[in-house]
Design a protein around this motif. Structure first.
Motif, mmCIF file in Angstrom:
data_model
loop_
_atom_site.group_PDB
_atom_site.id
_atom_site.type_symbol
_atom_site.label_atom_id
_atom_site.label_comp_id
_atom_site.label_asym_id
_atom_site.label_seq_id
_atom_site.Cartn_x
_atom_site.Cartn_y
_atom_site.Cartn_z
ATOM 1 N N LYS A 124 0.831 -1.220 0.005
ATOM 2 C CA LYS A 124 0.025 -0.030 -0.059
ATOM 3 C C LYS A 124 0.572 1.210 0.220
ATOM 4 O O LYS A 124 1.778 1.582 1.106
ATOM 5 C CB LYS A 124 -0.588 0.237 1.429
ATOM 6 N N VAL A 125 1.028 2.125 -1.146
ATOM 7 C CA VAL A 125 1.782 2.637 -1.048
ATOM 8 C C VAL A 125 1.502 4.081 -0.575
ATOM 9 O O VAL A 125 0.002 4.129 -1.228
ATOM 10 C CB VAL A 125 2.224 3.491 -3.285
ATOM 11 N N THR A 126 1.923 4.856 0.349
ATOM 12 C CA THR A 126 1.553 6.516 0.964
ATOM 13 C C THR A 126 2.218 6.834 1.604
ATOM 14 O O THR A 126 2.438 8.186 1.387
ATOM 15 C CB THR A 126 1.092 5.961 2.241
ATOM 16 N N SER A 127 3.733 6.716 0.887
ATOM 17 C CA SER A 127 5.134 7.648 0.163
ATOM 18 C C SER A 127 4.734 8.905 -0.585
ATOM 19 O O SER A 127 5.456 9.890 -0.799
ATOM 20 C CB SER A 127 6.454 7.714 0.633
ATOM 21 N N HIS A 128 3.736 8.907 -2.028
ATOM 22 C CA HIS A 128 3.465 9.394 -2.733
ATOM 23 C C HIS A 128 2.551 9.325 -3.075
ATOM 24 O O HIS A 128 2.133 7.810 -3.610
ATOM 25 C CB HIS A 128 4.896 9.908 -3.852
ATOM 26 N N GLN A 129 1.603 10.183 -4.542
ATOM 27 C CA GLN A 129 0.450 9.572 -5.592
ATOM 28 C C GLN A 129 1.168 10.193 -6.716
ATOM 29 O O GLN A 129 0.567 10.584 -7.852
ATOM 30 C CB GLN A 129 -0.346 10.114 -5.388
ATOM 31 N N LYS A 130 2.663 10.117 -7.188
ATOM 32 C CA LYS A 130 3.064 11.197 -8.421
ATOM 33 C C LYS A 130 3.647 10.074 -9.243
ATOM 34 O O LYS A 130 2.683 10.029 -10.414
ATOM 35 C CB LYS A 130 4.192 12.116 -8.155
ATOM 36 N N HIS A 131 4.726 8.828 -9.590
ATOM 37 C CA HIS A 131 5.122 8.008 -10.009
ATOM 38 C C HIS A 131 4.870 6.689 -10.285
ATOM 39 O O HIS A 131 4.680 6.200 -9.537
ATOM 40 C CB HIS A 131 6.968 8.064 -9.879
ATOM 41 N N TYR A 132 4.557 6.527 -11.765
ATOM 42 C CA TYR A 132 3.530 5.077 -11.842
ATOM 43 C C TYR A 132 4.958 4.428 -12.672
ATOM 44 O O TYR A 132 5.098 5.307 -13.552
ATOM 45 C CB TYR A 132 2.174 5.504 -12.991
ATOM 46 N N TRP A 133 5.250 3.079 -12.429
ATOM 47 C CA TRP A 133 5.516 2.016 -13.003
ATOM 48 C C TRP A 133 5.008 2.031 -14.297
ATOM 49 O O TRP A 133 3.842 0.616 -14.097
ATOM 50 C CB TRP A 133 6.545 0.804 -12.809
ATOM 51 N N ASN A 134 5.415 2.251 -15.716
ATOM 52 C CA ASN A 134 4.773 1.656 -17.033
ATOM 53 C C ASN A 134 3.220 1.422 -16.836
ATOM 54 O O ASN A 134 2.589 0.808 -17.279
ATOM 55 C CB ASN A 134 5.279 0.185 -17.504
ATOM 56 N N ALA A 139 -2.564 4.353 -13.030
ATOM 57 C CA ALA A 139 -3.460 3.308 -12.106
ATOM 58 C C ALA A 139 -2.680 3.324 -11.016
ATOM 59 O O ALA A 139 -1.839 3.065 -10.997
ATOM 60 C CB ALA A 139 -4.163 2.055 -12.508
ATOM 61 N N ALA A 140 -3.752 3.177 -9.437
ATOM 62 C CA ALA A 140 -2.942 3.247 -8.483
ATOM 63 C C ALA A 140 -2.099 2.133 -8.171
ATOM 64 O O ALA A 140 -1.122 2.121 -7.641
ATOM 65 C CB ALA A 140 -4.369 3.417 -7.445
ATOM 66 N N ASP A 141 -2.548 1.059 -9.561
ATOM 67 C CA ASP A 141 -1.955 -0.583 -9.221
ATOM 68 C C ASP A 141 -0.495 -0.338 -8.957
ATOM 69 O O ASP A 141 0.244 -1.146 -8.808
ATOM 70 C CB ASP A 141 -2.505 -1.660 -9.973
ATOM 71 N N TYR A 142 -0.167 0.945 -10.166
ATOM 72 C CA TYR A 142 1.130 0.716 -10.621
ATOM 73 C C TYR A 142 2.098 1.811 -9.736
ATOM 74 O O TYR A 142 2.368 2.334 -10.317
ATOM 75 C CB TYR A 142 1.440 0.977 -12.316
ATOM 76 N N LEU A 143 2.227 2.354 -8.694
ATOM 77 C CA LEU A 143 2.369 3.006 -8.426
ATOM 78 C C LEU A 143 3.607 2.669 -7.628
ATOM 79 O O LEU A 143 4.008 1.681 -8.001
ATOM 80 C CB LEU A 143 1.846 3.778 -6.825
ATOM 81 N N ALA A 144 4.585 3.913 -8.003
ATOM 82 C CA ALA A 144 6.189 2.930 -7.776
ATOM 83 C C ALA A 144 6.366 3.089 -6.107
ATOM 84 O O ALA A 144 5.656 3.792 -5.219
ATOM 85 C CB ALA A 144 7.195 4.143 -8.076
ATOM 86 N N VAL A 145 6.654 1.670 -5.341
ATOM 87 C CA VAL A 145 6.760 1.532 -4.299
ATOM 88 C C VAL A 145 8.325 1.797 -3.432
ATOM 89 O O VAL A 145 9.142 1.662 -4.162
ATOM 90 C CB VAL A 145 7.179 -0.140 -3.510
ATOM 91 N N THR A 146 8.208 2.908 -2.584
ATOM 92 C CA THR A 146 10.214 3.018 -2.495
ATOM 93 C C THR A 146 10.082 2.621 -0.521
ATOM 94 O O THR A 146 9.086 1.938 0.090
ATOM 95 C CB THR A 146 9.505 4.750 -2.326
ATOM 96 N N GLU A 147 11.359 3.474 -0.457
ATOM 97 C CA GLU A 147 11.733 2.463 0.831
ATOM 98 C C GLU A 147 10.705 3.073 2.335
ATOM 99 O O GLU A 147 10.848 2.450 2.975
ATOM 100 C CB GLU A 147 12.966 3.373 1.392
#
Length: 260
Positions: A124-134, A139-147
């Motif tokens: 569950k990505v909560t650190s941002h709502q900015k970058h999506y991989w491909n 779509a929220a499913d493709y949000l980049a997961v960060t540290e």
């Protein structure tokens, strides 16, 4: 294609070795049986062939050992760490080679695992709502997961039961408690100052479990170049019911119509 007339009663195993065919005897067996009449098909690679038997052999140099590698470009379909350009510019860059090389970035819809748990929760990505991989649609499913993305779905006992909490009646529920940020992120790619996770990133739980990536979530997609670079004979052997050359013509025609 080429043919080989058997003169001394050898089998396909020996013939493939003598001809140095890539793929070995099993591939030679498939190739021969594909183009041979039914009564001339060979059952096994160990079967001795009668003198005078005509064997259908793949054309050289396509199936010669150590063929020239063919590069297939799929970078546009998936996001991963590629050091090709760096190696070309810096001949000695192998000393600086990262363990993330060739690894995929992780997206929100995929799964992680704990070596002390049983279930596989989703990120569950909560650190941002900015970058999506491909995903050009964002779509929220493709949000980049960060540290800093430590929340999981489900939030309660995400890994099911915990092997470190045994009782006479079985294991107690997981008590997920991350010990700080994710470790081994790819520090050269960041979103809002936060490093992105790849397949080798990991996280420790204060209970004692080690959490790693089970599935990164990205899927390769075939592009037009992949289809055009495919070997016709190989595809015909994989799917003998498909006229691959006719299929290629149809793909090119559809592509031309799309841009006209």
């Amino acid at each position: 294609m080429k043919i080989k007339i058997i003169e001394n009663g050898i089998n396909l195993e020996k013939l493939a070795t003598d001809l140095k065919l890539d793929g070995g005897a099993n591939y030679l067996l498939q190739h021969h049986n594909t183009f041979s009449e039914k009564e001339n098909c060979v059952n096994t690679t160990e079967e001795s062939l009668p003198i005078g038997t005509v064997v259908f052999v793949p054309e050289e140099p396509l199936y010669k050992i150590e063929p020239k590698p063919r590069t297939v470009e799929v970078k546009e379909a998936i996001a991963f760490i590629d050091y090709k350009e760096q190696r070309e510019e810096e001949p000695d860059s192998t000393q600086n080679k990262s363990e993330h090389e060739g690894k995929y970035f992780v997206i929100q819809k995929r799964l992680c695992q704990c070596d002390k748990g049983f279930n596989y929760p989703q990120f569950k990505v909560t650190s941002h709502q900015k970058h999506y991989w491909n995903d050009e649609n964002g779509a929220a499913d493709y949000l980049a997961v960060t540290e800093e993305d430590l929340q999981l779905i489900p939030s309660s006992a995400p890994f099911g039961q915990c092997k470190l909490r045994p009782t006479s009646g079985g294991y107690l529920a997981c008590v997920y408690a991350p010990a700080g940020k994710w470790q081994k992120p790819y520090e050269k790619t960041k979103v809002m100052g936060k490093s992105c996770l790849t397949e080798i990133s990991e996280l420790m739980c204060t209970t004692g479990g080690k959490i790693t990536i089970k599935k990164h979530g990205q899927v390769s997609e075939l592009g037009l170049n992949n289809i055009r670079n495919a070997n016709v004979i190989e595809q015909q052997l994989i799917n003998p019911f498909l006229d691959f050359e006719e299929f290629l013509e149809q793909v090119d025609e559809d592509n031309e119509n799309h841009y006209n």
